[in-house]
Design a protein around this motif. Structure first.
Motif, PDB file in Angstrom:
ATOM      1  N   PHE A 289     -68.904  32.319  39.464  1.00 37.73           N
ATOM      2  CA  PHE A 289     -68.662  33.753  39.296  1.00 37.73           C
ATOM      3  C   PHE A 289     -67.230  34.100  38.881  1.00 37.73           C
ATOM      4  N   ALA A 290     -66.336  33.123  38.843  1.00 39.70           N
ATOM      5  CA  ALA A 290     -64.915  33.395  38.627  1.00 39.70           C
ATOM      6  C   ALA A 290     -64.642  34.095  37.304  1.00 39.70           C
ATOM      7  N   PHE A 291     -65.451  33.823  36.288  1.00 38.50           N
ATOM      8  CA  PHE A 291     -65.181  34.329  34.939  1.00 38.50           C
ATOM      9  C   PHE A 291     -65.649  35.768  34.729  1.00 38.50           C
ATOM     10  N   LEU A 292     -66.504  36.292  35.599  1.00 42.95           N
ATOM     11  CA  LEU A 292     -67.170  37.564  35.327  1.00 42.95           C
ATOM     12  C   LEU A 292     -66.198  38.737  35.255  1.00 42.95           C
ATOM     13  N   GLY A 293     -65.199  38.761  36.138  1.00 41.66           N
ATOM     14  CA  GLY A 293     -64.257  39.868  36.123  1.00 41.66           C
ATOM     15  C   GLY A 293     -63.496  39.946  34.822  1.00 41.66           C
ATOM     16  N   GLY A 361     -70.123  43.482  42.734  1.00 44.16           N
ATOM     17  CA  GLY A 361     -70.451  44.672  41.956  1.00 44.16           C
ATOM     18  C   GLY A 361     -69.300  45.664  41.897  1.00 44.16           C
ATOM     19  N   PHE A 362     -68.698  45.957  43.030  1.00 47.57           N
ATOM     20  CA  PHE A 362     -67.572  46.890  43.050  1.00 47.57           C
ATOM     21  C   PHE A 362     -66.349  46.310  42.341  1.00 47.57           C
ATOM     22  N   PHE A 363     -66.153  45.007  42.497  1.00 46.72           N
ATOM     23  CA  PHE A 363     -65.011  44.376  41.835  1.00 46.72           C
ATOM     24  C   PHE A 363     -65.180  44.417  40.313  1.00 46.72           C
ATOM     25  N   MET A 364     -66.419  44.277  39.845  1.00 50.11           N
ATOM     26  CA  MET A 364     -66.651  44.360  38.403  1.00 50.11           C
ATOM     27  C   MET A 364     -66.348  45.764  37.872  1.00 50.11           C
ATOM     28  N   LEU A 365     -66.612  46.787  38.678  1.00 46.86           N
ATOM     29  CA  LEU A 365     -66.282  48.149  38.273  1.00 46.86           C
ATOM     30  C   LEU A 365     -64.770  48.340  38.208  1.00 46.86           C
ATOM     31  N   VAL A 366     -64.031  47.686  39.119  1.00 46.28           N
ATOM     32  CA  VAL A 366     -62.568  47.724  39.035  1.00 46.28           C
ATOM     33  C   VAL A 366     -62.112  47.087  37.726  1.00 46.28           C
ATOM     34  N   PHE A 367     -62.676  45.930  37.403  1.00 49.77           N
ATOM     35  CA  PHE A 367     -62.322  45.254  36.156  1.00 49.77           C
ATOM     36  C   PHE A 367     -62.653  46.119  34.933  1.00 49.77           C
ATOM     37  N   ALA A 368     -63.806  46.777  34.958  1.00 57.48           N
ATOM     38  CA  ALA A 368     -64.185  47.639  33.838  1.00 57.48           C
ATOM     39  C   ALA A 368     -63.170  48.758  33.650  1.00 57.48           C
ATOM     40  N   ALA A 369     -62.713  49.342  34.747  1.00 49.63           N
ATOM     41  CA  ALA A 369     -61.723  50.418  34.666  1.00 49.63           C
ATOM     42  C   ALA A 369     -60.389  49.896  34.134  1.00 49.63           C
ATOM     43  N   THR A 370     -59.991  48.676  34.545  1.00 48.39           N
ATOM     44  CA  THR A 370     -58.738  48.118  34.021  1.00 48.39           C
ATOM     45  C   THR A 370     -58.840  47.889  32.526  1.00 48.39           C
ATOM     46  N   GLY A 371     -60.002  47.414  32.051  1.00 45.60           N
ATOM     47  CA  GLY A 371     -60.176  47.180  30.622  1.00 45.60           C
ATOM     48  C   GLY A 371     -60.085  48.467  29.817  1.00 45.60           C
ATOM     49  N   ILE A 372     -60.761  49.504  30.289  1.00 45.98           N
ATOM     50  CA  ILE A 372     -60.705  50.798  29.597  1.00 45.98           C
ATOM     51  C   ILE A 372     -59.275  51.325  29.592  1.00 45.98           C
TER      52      ILE A 372
END
Length: 483
Positions: A289-293, A361-372
């Motif tokens: 799972f390490a790569f998903l973020g 799931g919540f961590f992926m949303l954090v990553f999505a916000a950082t990307g945007i």
């Protein structure tokens, strides 16, 4: 000096020139810039996942030592972004791409040597990890170079694609390295090798790709003559308050992206996994799972640039920070449900495992916000300096044309300064996760997320106060709201 790969006439703001000549040339340079920057990011973050395998290869390092190995390349990479940015106008974008790709041989071959020598001391690992920061510098020079190729109305998308192509190198190194070195991966589809872990294999793969990047830049990229400027001219941007405001915001967006990406494999390993029984242990295997973020953050970066082109960089950046506050609090809530120190017993790891999907799931949303946020902030930078030039000159005059050229040079230099300061967050985040004054790793992680949440809230306030508050007299506010 041969002028074969130097472009003397470059007018991206001229619609006819862009349609007939510029777009094709810019696209070709963008493609190979993405490739070279992608490798730079991969080498920069090679320690993020390999550090989790060092113990399996026989090196006895503590969690604190491993987090420092993860953080060190981020610190050096951030410091190198300023000289890498200055190198583009000095040597030419194509020429510096070749040079920077060649420098990647230092950390890759050094890594290959160190991990095959069981007696390698920790300080040598630190030195070699520091050289991985050479890959972090590539981002600044690549972004500065591509900024010269595109017209203002296409910079957001172009810079977003260029950055995303580099950022996704983080995801791919974390996805592929476990497979390449024999540590299992791809959610269990690839099994662990019977011969054990061989980290040097990954280093040799990326050293080979670095050679390919050198050749690709030599044959397919160009230098732009009008991009030439002195170091003094470029560094004049440090006098602009806009440079430092944007640097502060970029710590929140990119610093979070690169810091979380670097720390995520160890976070999963320390809170959800027990090494027994071998080879995959009990609980959540970190390599799956390490790569998903990093993948999510990279994929959403072009979206951030596109949204900024459409709605304005400040509005999108504010939305990104609000999202980061909300989702970071959600991650913190999840962590509060965990039992500390799963390495003590498989039973604790299995208990924590039930919370992992929510955490992820919540961590992926954090990553999505950082990307945007990464995409939108990089749209803001050239817009701010262009708007300053427009406000200081008369439309249709030679003075305006010269001012716009100077603005492009300033924004390219600012990219390096802002990128350097922002990347410091990539060093601070892994260090915060291993706060030595906190009793156990889980408590350190919780306290770190509390600090991060407060910081994101401050970033949101700064974005609103400087760029969205309805006081139209300020250059920065007009620049991002109306462009």
């Amino acid at each position: 000096m041969s002028r074969r790969h130097w472009i003397d006439d470059w007018r991206p703001e001229d619609a006819k020139f862009w349609e007939e000549t510029g777009a094709k040339t810019a696209r070709r340079n963008l493609i190979w810039s993405i490739f070279a920057e992608h490798l730079g990011f991969s080498v920069w973050l090679i320690w993020s996942v390999s550090s989790a395998f060092l113990v399996a290869q026989g090196f006895d390092f503590t969690p604190g030592q491993l987090f420092f190995l993860v953080a060190l390349p981020n610190l050096i990479g951030s410091l190198l972004r300023v000289p890498y940015t200055l190198a583009v106008p000095k040597f030419g974008g194509r020429n510096w791409t070749m040079m920077s790709a060649g420098l990647l041989l230092v950390p890759t071959l050094g890594f290959a040597y160190a991990v095959t020598q069981p007696a390698t001391p920790y300080w040598v690992f630190c030195l070699i990890a520091a050289t991985a920061g050479l890959g972090g510098g590539n981002f600044a020079s690549s972004m500065a170079n591509i900024n010269f190729f595109y017209p203002s109305d296409k910079k957001g998308a172009a810079l977003g694609l260029n950055a995303a192509g580099g950022n996704i190198g983080v995801a791919l190194i974390q996805f592929l390295l476990p497979v390449i070195v024999g540590g299992a991966g791809i959610f269990g589809l690839v099994k662990a090798a019977e011969g054990g872990i061989h980290l040097e294999r990954a280093a040799f793969v990326y050293a080979t790709l670095a050679v390919i990047a050198i050749l690709a830049a030599y044959f397919f990229m160009d230098n732009i003559s009008s991009a030439k400027s002195s170091a003094r001219e470029q560094l004049s941007v440090v006098k602009s308050k806009q440079t430092w405001i944007m640097s502060f915001l970029y710590i929140g967006t990119f610093g979070s992206f690169i810091g979380y990406s670097a720390a995520m494999p160890l976070l999963i390993k320390l809170n959800f996994w027990v090494p027994e029984p071998a080879p995959l242990g009990t609980g959540i295997y970190f390599a799956y799972f390490a790569f998903l973020g990093a993948l999510v953050g990279s994929a959403t970066r072009p979206l951030g640039g596109w949204l900024a082109d459409r709605w304005g960089g400040a509005k999108v950046t504010l939305g990104a920070f609000v999202g980061m506050v909300v989702f970071t609090l959600a991650v913190l809530w999840t962590l509060m449900q965990l039992t500390p120190n799963p390495s003590a017993t498989p039973a604790i790891a299995l208990e924590n495992q039930s919370w992992f999907p929510v955490f992820l799931g919540f961590f992926m949303l954090v990553f999505a916000a950082t990307g945007i946020g990464n995409g939108s902030t990089y749209k803001m930078i050239p817009s701010i300096f262009r708007r300053e030039a427009e406000m200081a000159t008369t439309p249709g005059t030679a003075e305006r044309a010269d001012a716009l050229v100077a603005a492009t040079k300033k924004s390219s230099a600012a990219v390096g300064i802002i990128g350097a300061v922002g990347a410091v967050g990539g060093f601070l985040i892994p260090i915060a996760f291993n706060s030595p004054w906190v009793s156990n790793p889980l408590d350190a992680t919780k306290s770190a997320f509390v600090v991060f949440t407060v910081f994101y809230a401050v970033c949101a306030v700064v974005t609103f106060m400087f760029y969205l508050r309805p006081r139209g007299a300020r250059v920065g506010e007009l620049a991002v709201v109306r462009i």
